[in-house]
Design an enzyme around this catalytic site. Structure first.
Site, short mmCIF file in Angstrom:
data_model
loop_
_atom_site.label_atom_id
_atom_site.label_comp_id
_atom_site.label_asym_id
_atom_site.label_seq_id
_atom_site.Cartn_x
_atom_site.Cartn_y
_atom_site.Cartn_z
N ARG A 198 0.83 -1.20 0.00
CA ARG A 198 0.00 0.00 0.00
C ARG A 198 0.87 1.25 0.00
O ARG A 198 0.57 2.24 -0.69
CB ARG A 198 -0.94 0.01 1.21
CG ARG A 198 -1.88 1.22 1.24
CD ARG A 198 -2.89 1.13 2.36
NE ARG A 198 -2.28 1.21 3.68
CZ ARG A 198 -2.99 1.20 4.81
NH1 ARG A 198 -4.30 1.09 4.77
NH2 ARG A 198 -2.38 1.27 5.98
N LYS A 307 -2.49 7.08 0.85
CA LYS A 307 -2.21 7.45 2.24
C LYS A 307 -1.11 8.50 2.25
O LYS A 307 0.07 8.21 2.45
CB LYS A 307 -1.80 6.20 3.03
CG LYS A 307 -1.96 6.32 4.54
CD LYS A 307 -1.73 4.96 5.18
CE LYS A 307 -1.79 5.03 6.70
NZ LYS A 307 -3.15 5.26 7.21
N GLU A 341 -15.91 6.77 5.55
CA GLU A 341 -14.90 6.28 6.49
C GLU A 341 -14.73 7.26 7.63
O GLU A 341 -15.30 8.36 7.62
CB GLU A 341 -13.56 6.09 5.78
CG GLU A 341 -13.00 7.38 5.19
CD GLU A 341 -11.70 7.18 4.43
OE1 GLU A 341 -11.02 6.17 4.64
OE2 GLU A 341 -11.36 8.06 3.61
#
Length: 471
Positions: A198, A307, A341
């Site tokens: 990720r 991210k 989220e």
């Protein structure tokens, strides 16, 4: 040791340098000698012993502090520094956090006020800089920050005074960087592969050059930084940036990708941490955590799915929740009125099954939110054959990912569960002041928490840390 170190013109040049270094090391533990004394005294305090203090450790630290002579005091403070840091990791409340007496507190306040009111001080020598850095280190850093790797420095630092990033790194002044997190449990890293993949996906999306940073090199750097810390349970954070070089907006002119790794002790778990309910649990534990619908605008899809260090929306979301006495701020997509989220966590709902019989466990799709590694692992575990029977016993007939209407979720949810790397699994028992289900942690949340806890011991998803003194 401080009183034996020569000052002014006394002693040889070596002795004077050793004395200055000694005082600098002392300052790295605390800003004033009284704080140092409090830290040393705490090693033998009944409170520290009651929290599992090691009498041998206390004796070794006291012996180091009591050594005399400028040359020996340098080594003594170095050893005492390590021992006191170790003591702080065992019981921070009774090591470096000892309260000062009123007179000592006034002296500290006077020193701080003088520094803030006086003219700007020029730090011209290495000793001046070291002294200033020592005085700037806060107690949390001393007790909880254990190791830091910087590709700019080309190595690992274990003194919190020197955990730093260049001000011209574009991570600092432009937010042009990505990061990820890892859980350290019993000397092993959990789910390293998915987190690294990720991180690299985020870096590619952010235009960060990875030609010098393969997955293997990133993994080895992280593992050896953890090994240098000596910590066996904690939190790992790492960052990839386009690097330092200038204060422009574009990355042109940067010297190359920078990589940083931080190893820290985990903070205490909140009372609302989800665990199986047992007789005698407190009301706070049984009630779990509170959630509000955030009014902070949702991140656009591309920026939500990687991210990055552009976390201002997330920070404002979390602050809004804290200001209202809640633990979680939930984003709703205004275009579709669908659940998105939390500030740094994914959310799962236990809803009535569409057939009208039993329950369904459902998570929002990852199209416009960050795909959490903990949630991805959890979904894989829940779909495994060996767990289907347990879910069926709890009335859960289906596990799926798909759009969730916010109005339906608020009205129909039997349980709400949030997941993240460091928080693990937590039950939400209140949403915008309205009880979720019966207002207590549910059986599904407790089962999922146990499932993840057991997975922390699964050798298939653990990577051992190569500690130098491993037994």
């Amino acid at each position: 040791a401080l009183s034996s170190a020569p000052r002014g013109g006394q002693g040889s040049g070596d002795e004077q340098r050793s004395a200055r270094h000694t005082r600098s090391l002392a300052s790295s533990l605390s800003a004033t000698p009284p704080r140092m004394a409090a830290a040393v005294g705490a090693l033998t305090s009944p409170t520290w012993a009651a929290h599992g203090g090691d009498a041998a450790l206390a004796g070794r630290a006291k012996a180091c502090i009591s050594q005399r002579g400028p040359r020996r005091s340098h080594r003594s403070y170095t050893r005492a520094d390590r021992l006191l840091r170790h003591a702080a990791t065992i019981t921070p409340r009774c090591s470096l956090e000892q309260p000062l007496r009123p007179a000592e507190r006034q002296a500290d306040a006077k020193t701080t006020a003088t520094r803030s009111r006086g003219p700007l001080r020029r730090l011209e020598t290495v000793d001046d800089i070291a002294e200033a850095l020592a005085g700037s280190v806060h107690p949390t850093a001393l007790s909880s920050f254990h190791a830091f790797y910087s590709s700019v420095l080309g190595g690992v630092v274990t003194d919190p005074r020197f955990f730093s990033v260049p001000i011209d790194d574009h991570m600092v002044h432009r937010g042009h960087a990505v990061f990820d997190t890892f859980l350290l449990t019993d000397g092993q890293l959990y789910e390293v592969g998915p987190h690294l993949q990720r991180l690299m996906r985020s870096a590619h999306a952010a235009g960060i050059d990875l030609s010098q940073w393969s997955e293997d090199r990133l993994r080895d750097t992280i593992l050896h930084t953890v090994a240098a810390s000596g910590l066996r349970n904690g939190q790992i954070r790492c960052w990839l940036s386009v690097g330092p070089g200038n204060f422009g907006v574009a990355a042109a002119g940067c010297t190359g990708t920078s990589f940083y790794v931080m190893v820290s002790q985990a903070p205490p778990k909140p009372a609302s941490w989800t665990t199986p309910r047992v007789e005698g649990d407190s009301e706070e534990k049984k009630r779990g955590c509170k959630m509000i619908t955030s009014t902070i605008p949702l991140k656009p899809g591309m920026f939500a799915t990687l991210k990055s260090t552009n976390y201002l929306p997330n920070a404002l979301n979390a602050q809004e929740a804290a200001d209202t006495g809640a633990d979680v701020g939930l984003w709703i997509d205004p275009a579709t009125n669908s659940v998105a989220e939390g500030s740094n966590m994914n959310v799962v709902f236990v809803l009535p099954h569409p057939s009208g019989e039993g329950l369904a466990l459902k998570a929002p799709p990852f199209d416009n939110i960050l795909q959490g590694c903990t949630l991805s692992r959890l979904l894989a575990l829940l779909r495994a054959d060996e767990n289907k029977g347990h879910l069926a016993a709890l009335g859960v007939k289906d596990v799926s990912v798909g759009p969730i209407n916010a109005n339906d979720a608020k009205e129909l949810a039997q349980e709400i569960i949030v997941t993240s790397t460091f928080a693990g699994v937590r039950a939400v028992t209140e949403w915008d002041g309205q009880a979720v289900g019966d207002g207590y942690q549910g059986a599904v949340a407790c089962f999922i928490q146990q499932l993840i806890t057991d997975d922390y011991r699964n050798p298939d998803v653990l990577t051992p840390v190569p500690y130098l003194n491993a037994r």
